[in-house]
Design an enzyme around this catalytic site. Structure first.
Site, PDB file in Angstrom:
ATOM      1  N   ASP A 118       0.815  -1.231   0.000  1.00  0.00           N
ATOM      2  CA  ASP A 118       0.000   0.000   0.000  1.00  0.00           C
ATOM      3  C   ASP A 118       0.843   1.275   0.000  1.00  0.00           C
ATOM      4  OD1 ASP A 118      -2.164  -1.666   0.259  1.00  0.00           O
ATOM      5  OD2 ASP A 118      -2.634  -1.106   2.328  1.00  0.00           O
ATOM      6  N   HIS A 119       1.907   1.269   0.826  1.00  0.00           N
ATOM      7  CA  HIS A 119       2.584   2.549   1.033  1.00  0.00           C
ATOM      8  C   HIS A 119       3.594   2.892  -0.056  1.00  0.00           C
ATOM      9  CE1 HIS A 119       0.122   3.313   4.349  1.00  0.00           C
ATOM     10  NE2 HIS A 119       0.462   2.183   4.928  1.00  0.00           N
ATOM     11  N   ARG A 170       2.777  12.491  -5.577  1.00  0.00           N
ATOM     12  CA  ARG A 170       3.132  13.276  -6.750  1.00  0.00           C
ATOM     13  C   ARG A 170       2.215  13.041  -7.948  1.00  0.00           C
ATOM     14  NH1 ARG A 170       8.272  15.718  -7.720  1.00  0.00           N
ATOM     15  NH2 ARG A 170       8.535  16.948  -5.853  1.00  0.00           N
ATOM     16  N   ARG A 187      -6.880   6.218  -1.221  1.00  0.00           N
ATOM     17  CA  ARG A 187      -5.748   7.064  -0.806  1.00  0.00           C
ATOM     18  C   ARG A 187      -4.399   6.458  -1.193  1.00  0.00           C
ATOM     19  NH1 ARG A 187      -6.033   6.363   5.696  1.00  0.00           N
ATOM     20  NH2 ARG A 187      -8.178   7.000   5.334  1.00  0.00           N
ATOM     21  N   HIS A 188      -4.332   5.138  -1.352  1.00  0.00           N
ATOM     22  CA  HIS A 188      -3.059   4.558  -1.829  1.00  0.00           C
ATOM     23  C   HIS A 188      -3.307   3.648  -3.031  1.00  0.00           C
ATOM     24  CE1 HIS A 188      -4.322   1.687   1.246  1.00  0.00           C
ATOM     25  NE2 HIS A 188      -3.856   2.414   2.249  1.00  0.00           N
ATOM     26  N   GLU A 213      -7.313  -6.746   0.433  1.00  0.00           N
ATOM     27  CA  GLU A 213      -7.860  -6.247   1.694  1.00  0.00           C
ATOM     28  C   GLU A 213      -8.944  -5.234   1.372  1.00  0.00           C
ATOM     29  OE1 GLU A 213      -4.611  -5.373   4.434  1.00  0.00           O
ATOM     30  OE2 GLU A 213      -5.968  -3.929   5.337  1.00  0.00           O
ATOM     31  N   THR A 218      -4.817   4.561   9.587  1.00  0.00           N
ATOM     32  CA  THR A 218      -4.651   3.163   9.209  1.00  0.00           C
ATOM     33  C   THR A 218      -5.764   2.385   9.892  1.00  0.00           C
ATOM     34  OG1 THR A 218      -3.123   1.281   9.193  1.00  0.00           O
ATOM     35  CG2 THR A 218      -3.038   2.705  11.126  1.00  0.00           C
ATOM     36  N   THR A 219      -5.859   1.088   9.573  1.00  0.00           N
ATOM     37  CA  THR A 219      -6.960   0.296  10.130  1.00  0.00           C
ATOM     38  C   THR A 219      -6.867   0.272  11.656  1.00  0.00           C
ATOM     39  OG1 THR A 219      -6.680  -1.080   8.173  1.00  0.00           O
ATOM     40  CG2 THR A 219      -8.150  -1.906   9.887  1.00  0.00           C
ATOM     41  N   GLU A 271      -7.291 -13.072  10.789  1.00  0.00           N
ATOM     42  CA  GLU A 271      -6.011 -12.379  10.934  1.00  0.00           C
ATOM     43  C   GLU A 271      -6.071 -11.627  12.256  1.00  0.00           C
ATOM     44  OE1 GLU A 271      -4.157 -10.584   7.570  1.00  0.00           O
ATOM     45  OE2 GLU A 271      -3.178  -9.061   8.808  1.00  0.00           O
ATOM     46  N   HIS A 293      -0.105  -6.158  11.534  1.00  0.00           N
ATOM     47  CA  HIS A 293      -0.306  -4.741  11.799  1.00  0.00           C
ATOM     48  C   HIS A 293       0.769  -4.223  12.744  1.00  0.00           C
ATOM     49  CE1 HIS A 293      -2.121  -0.824  11.945  1.00  0.00           C
ATOM     50  NE2 HIS A 293      -2.938  -1.211  11.002  1.00  0.00           N
ATOM     51  N   GLY A 294       1.564  -3.310  12.200  1.00  0.00           N
ATOM     52  CA  GLY A 294       2.568  -2.627  13.006  1.00  0.00           C
ATOM     53  C   GLY A 294       3.839  -3.419  13.266  1.00  0.00           C
ATOM     54  N   GLY A 330       3.656  -4.468   6.180  1.00  0.00           N
ATOM     55  CA  GLY A 330       3.742  -3.446   5.146  1.00  0.00           C
ATOM     56  C   GLY A 330       4.548  -2.234   5.536  1.00  0.00           C
TER      57      GLY A 330
END
Ligand code: PXP
Length: 263
Positions: free
Chosen positions: A18-19, A27, A58-59, A79, A109-110, A160, A203-204, A225
């Site tokens: 995603d990121h 840009r 957004r991504h 996802e 984020t989620t 998950e 996550h994280g 991620g």
């Protein structure tokens, strides 16, 4: 021990791209391309690729999902929020798996797991339609008994387990809470596995926090991620700058130092 509840063997790594798209979208244009990043991740040994198509795009964007599905040689974990729009897109794309997550526009984020206990009939319909299309269904939930049992009742293939709270406490160096959260995830993984669910977590997660989770034997897959994309920038910045400098030097020396211009 039956085949159904055998402990998983090797732990799989799913990479969330995603990121890469977040940086691209800063840009506009096409660079850096999350699909290229997905290919690199597979070359580096990733077992699967995750991409979250958010309502606000957004991504990841719709055409990223189309290209990932067309080009990837490893499973795509799509996802998404359980909404009619995303359900229709998933049924059109037919990824290997869909991971259903809660989604709020205002969140960065989620945040938190899916409300599977108070879920309405649409979640049930969503799970049923995805499964009928041959898509594996994963529910992103808090690591607690009640949502695990509700997930099993709803017919999910996978849960998950949300590792965000554990990772936040680790960032704060609050080791008492870290230990409590690890135990919560250990118990949840056991309960989910005993309920016949495949267990994933994420996550994280970072280099510092992955070890405790990777050591839990019931967990079959981790999805990571943000940290890895950030780390890739740090590790990759030096060679990228060195290449740019080399190109500049080469251009200057082949221009003969006389200020001539190649148009
Ligand atoms: N799993 C799920 C369900 C997620 O929503 C996310 C974040 O998009 C991740 C894993 C990966 O989290 P992180 O980007 O913090 O590694």
């Amino acid at each position: 021990m039956t085949k159904e509840n055998a402990l998983p063997g090797a732990l799989r790594l799913g990479i969330n791209v995603d990121h890469v798209a977040t940086v691209r979208n800063a840009r506009g244009g096409r660079h850096p391309d999350p699909v290229r990043a997905a290919h690199l991740a597979v070359e580096a040994g990733a077992d699967g690729i995750t991409a979250h198509l958010r309502e606000d795009r957004r991504h990841i964007r719709d055409d990223d999902i189309v290209r990932l599905k067309a080009e990837l040689t490893r499973p795509l974990n799509f996802e998404m929020a359980a909404t009619p729009e995303m359900l229709a897109l998933a049924l059109k794309t037919v990824p290997h798996a869909c991971c259903l997550v809660p989604e709020k526009r205002e969140e960065r984020t989620t945040e938190g797991g899916l409300d599977v206990i108070g879920a309405g009939s649409f979640l049930e319909r969503c799970i049923g339609e995805l499964k009928s299309a041959g898509i594996r269904v994963s529910l992103f939930i808090e690591p607690d008994r009640a949502p695990i049992e509700a997930s099993a009742r709803l017919g999910a293939d996978i849960v998950e387990l949300h590792t965000g709270t554990y990772c936040e406490h680790a960032l704060e160096n609050d080791w008492q809470r870290v230990e409590k959260e690890v135990q919560r995830i250990v118990v949840a993984a056991r309960v989910a596995h005993a309920a016949g669910l495949e267990v994933h977590a994420g996550h994280g997660l970072t280099y510092n926090t992955v070890g405790e989770i990777a050591a839990i034997p019931e967990i079959a897959e981790l999805n990571i991620g943000h940290f890895l994309i950030g780390e890739a920038i740090m590790i990759g910045l030096r060679p990228a700058i060195e290449r740019m400098s080399a190109l500049m030097r080469e251009a200057r020396s082949s221009a003969g130092g006389g200020g001539s211009r190649r148009i």
